[in-house]
Design a protein around this motif. Structure first.
Motif, short mmCIF file in Angstrom:
data_model
loop_
_atom_site.label_atom_id
_atom_site.label_comp_id
_atom_site.label_asym_id
_atom_site.label_seq_id
_atom_site.Cartn_x
_atom_site.Cartn_y
_atom_site.Cartn_z
N VAL A 69 0.77 -1.08 0.13
CA VAL A 69 0.04 0.11 -0.08
C VAL A 69 0.67 1.22 0.05
CG1 VAL A 69 -0.23 0.04 2.66
CG2 VAL A 69 -2.22 1.07 1.21
N GLU A 70 0.48 2.36 -0.82
CA GLU A 70 0.97 3.59 -0.84
C GLU A 70 0.22 4.44 0.13
OE1 GLU A 70 1.82 5.05 -4.65
OE2 GLU A 70 3.43 3.86 -4.81
N ILE A 71 0.71 5.08 1.26
CA ILE A 71 -0.02 6.02 2.15
C ILE A 71 -0.32 7.28 1.57
CG2 ILE A 71 -0.10 7.02 4.32
CD1 ILE A 71 1.15 4.43 5.33
N PRO A 72 -1.30 7.89 1.37
CA PRO A 72 -1.58 9.22 0.48
C PRO A 72 -1.12 10.50 1.24
CG PRO A 72 -3.73 8.13 1.44
CD PRO A 72 -2.68 7.29 1.78
N SER A 73 -0.06 10.42 1.92
CA SER A 73 0.27 11.67 2.64
C SER A 73 1.68 11.49 3.05
CB SER A 73 -0.65 11.97 3.89
OG SER A 73 -0.28 13.12 4.61
N GLU A 105 7.81 9.25 -1.17
CA GLU A 105 6.68 10.33 -1.18
C GLU A 105 5.79 9.59 -2.23
OE1 GLU A 105 7.26 14.37 -1.06
OE2 GLU A 105 8.00 14.28 0.85
N PRO A 106 4.68 9.14 -2.20
CA PRO A 106 4.10 8.81 -1.13
C PRO A 106 4.56 7.50 -0.24
CG PRO A 106 2.63 7.93 -2.77
CD PRO A 106 3.80 8.74 -3.46
N ALA A 107 4.52 7.53 1.03
CA ALA A 107 5.34 6.35 1.72
C ALA A 107 4.58 5.12 1.48
CB ALA A 107 4.82 6.77 3.43
N ARG A 108 5.32 4.00 1.80
CA ARG A 108 4.94 2.51 1.27
C ARG A 108 5.07 1.77 2.49
NH1 ARG A 108 9.15 2.56 -3.75
NH2 ARG A 108 10.59 2.92 -2.08
N VAL A 109 4.08 0.65 2.28
CA VAL A 109 4.19 -0.25 3.39
C VAL A 109 3.92 -1.69 2.54
CG1 VAL A 109 3.17 -1.34 5.48
CG2 VAL A 109 3.26 1.12 5.31
N SER A 110 5.00 -2.61 2.75
CA SER A 110 4.69 -4.00 2.16
C SER A 110 5.00 -4.94 3.31
CB SER A 110 5.84 -4.23 1.08
OG SER A 110 7.03 -3.97 1.63
N PHE A 111 4.28 -6.14 3.01
CA PHE A 111 4.15 -7.03 4.06
C PHE A 111 4.84 -8.45 3.62
CE2 PHE A 111 0.50 -4.48 4.49
CZ PHE A 111 0.57 -4.09 5.80
N ILE A 112 5.52 -9.12 4.66
CA ILE A 112 6.22 -10.18 4.26
C ILE A 112 5.57 -11.30 4.93
CG2 ILE A 112 8.66 -11.21 4.86
CD1 ILE A 112 9.61 -8.46 5.60
N THR A 113 5.11 -12.35 4.34
CA THR A 113 4.46 -13.53 4.54
C THR A 113 3.20 -12.95 5.65
OG1 THR A 113 6.03 -14.38 6.22
CG2 THR A 113 5.97 -15.26 3.88
N PRO A 114 2.49 -12.28 5.38
CA PRO A 114 1.34 -11.85 6.18
C PRO A 114 0.62 -12.87 6.66
CG PRO A 114 0.75 -11.21 4.23
CD PRO A 114 2.19 -11.88 4.05
N PRO A 115 0.01 -12.84 8.11
CA PRO A 115 -1.00 -14.07 8.54
C PRO A 115 -2.35 -13.74 7.74
CG PRO A 115 -0.79 -12.21 10.02
CD PRO A 115 0.07 -11.99 9.04
N SER A 116 -3.17 -14.92 8.03
CA SER A 116 -4.65 -15.10 7.62
C SER A 116 -5.50 -14.02 8.16
CB SER A 116 -5.08 -16.36 7.54
OG SER A 116 -4.25 -17.16 6.72
N THR A 117 -6.35 -13.22 7.53
CA THR A 117 -7.37 -12.32 8.28
C THR A 117 -8.69 -13.07 8.30
OG1 THR A 117 -7.64 -11.25 6.08
CG2 THR A 117 -6.11 -10.32 7.78
N PHE A 118 -9.47 -12.63 9.20
CA PHE A 118 -10.88 -13.04 9.15
C PHE A 118 -11.42 -12.75 7.81
CE2 PHE A 118 -15.40 -12.88 10.37
CZ PHE A 118 -15.45 -14.02 11.12
N ASP A 119 -12.04 -14.06 7.29
CA ASP A 119 -12.66 -13.75 5.76
C ASP A 119 -13.79 -12.96 5.49
OD1 ASP A 119 -10.91 -15.73 4.86
OD2 ASP A 119 -12.24 -17.08 4.79
#
Length: 184
Positions: A69-73, A105-119
């Motif tokens: 995700v890119e954070i829009p700020s 800019e914009p800031a970025r967040v990336s995930f490494i082997t993320p866990p499962s979320t509630f469906d």
């Protein structure tokens, strides 16, 4: 995806009423409430247009699932990531499981082997952090004053019987060098 900022600056945090009245050449106190509201509107417009934020505060960004995700700020830091696990319980993601690039800019967040979320849950992931600048650059303040003056002089959405056009080298030309644009 929802991006929420916890506190917005008041316009007078950026431009004092006295400074704006001097810019407008207004000497009475009759329109102080109106001018203050116009300052607030101009500051909000500049923040929205540029992606900058003029008050140190926190943000929360909700995602339906883990993804890049890119954070829009322009942000200072990512302070944490929470999520609803497969049992629909709130969990905090270990900082070793994600990268945040706040210098981009914009800031970025990336995930490494993320866990499962509630469906069956919208907004299952929340990224939290801090953003803001103490003082906007002088050209941004000037653009805010120009916009406030425009609002002051043109109090209606439509002017009847007049031909209107954008002022060359106007507000957007001042703001564009400060604008955070995603190239994705």
């Amino acid at each position: 995806m929802k991006f929420t900022i916890t506190a917005q600056p008041t316009g007078t945090d950026i431009i004092s009423l006295a400074d704006m009245k001097e810019f407008l050449r207004v000497e009475t106190t009759d329109e102080d409430i109106t001018i203050t509201a116009l300052i607030d509107s101009a500051v909000q417009y500049v923040q929205n247009f540029t992606g900058l934020h003029f008050k140190l505060t926190t943000f929360a960004m909700n995602l339906d699932y883990f993804h890049y995700v890119e954070i829009p700020s322009k942000i200072i830091s990512v302070t944490g990531v929470t999520y609803f696990d497969s049992a629909n319980q709130v969990q905090t993601l270990d900082t070793a499981k994600y990268f945040s690039d706040t210098s981009h800019e914009p800031a970025r967040v990336s995930f490494i082997t993320p866990p499962s979320t509630f469906d069956d849950r919208y907004n299952a992931v929340t990224i939290s952090g801090t953003l803001g600048e103490n003082t906007p650059a002088p050209p941004l303040v000037h653009a805010m004053k120009m916009l406030c003056a425009h609002y002051y002089e043109n109090r209606r959405a439509v002017v009847v019987g007049a031909m209107s056009s954008k002022i060359p080298l106007g507000i957007e030309n001042i703001l564009n060098p400060y604008r955070i644009i995603s190239l994705k």
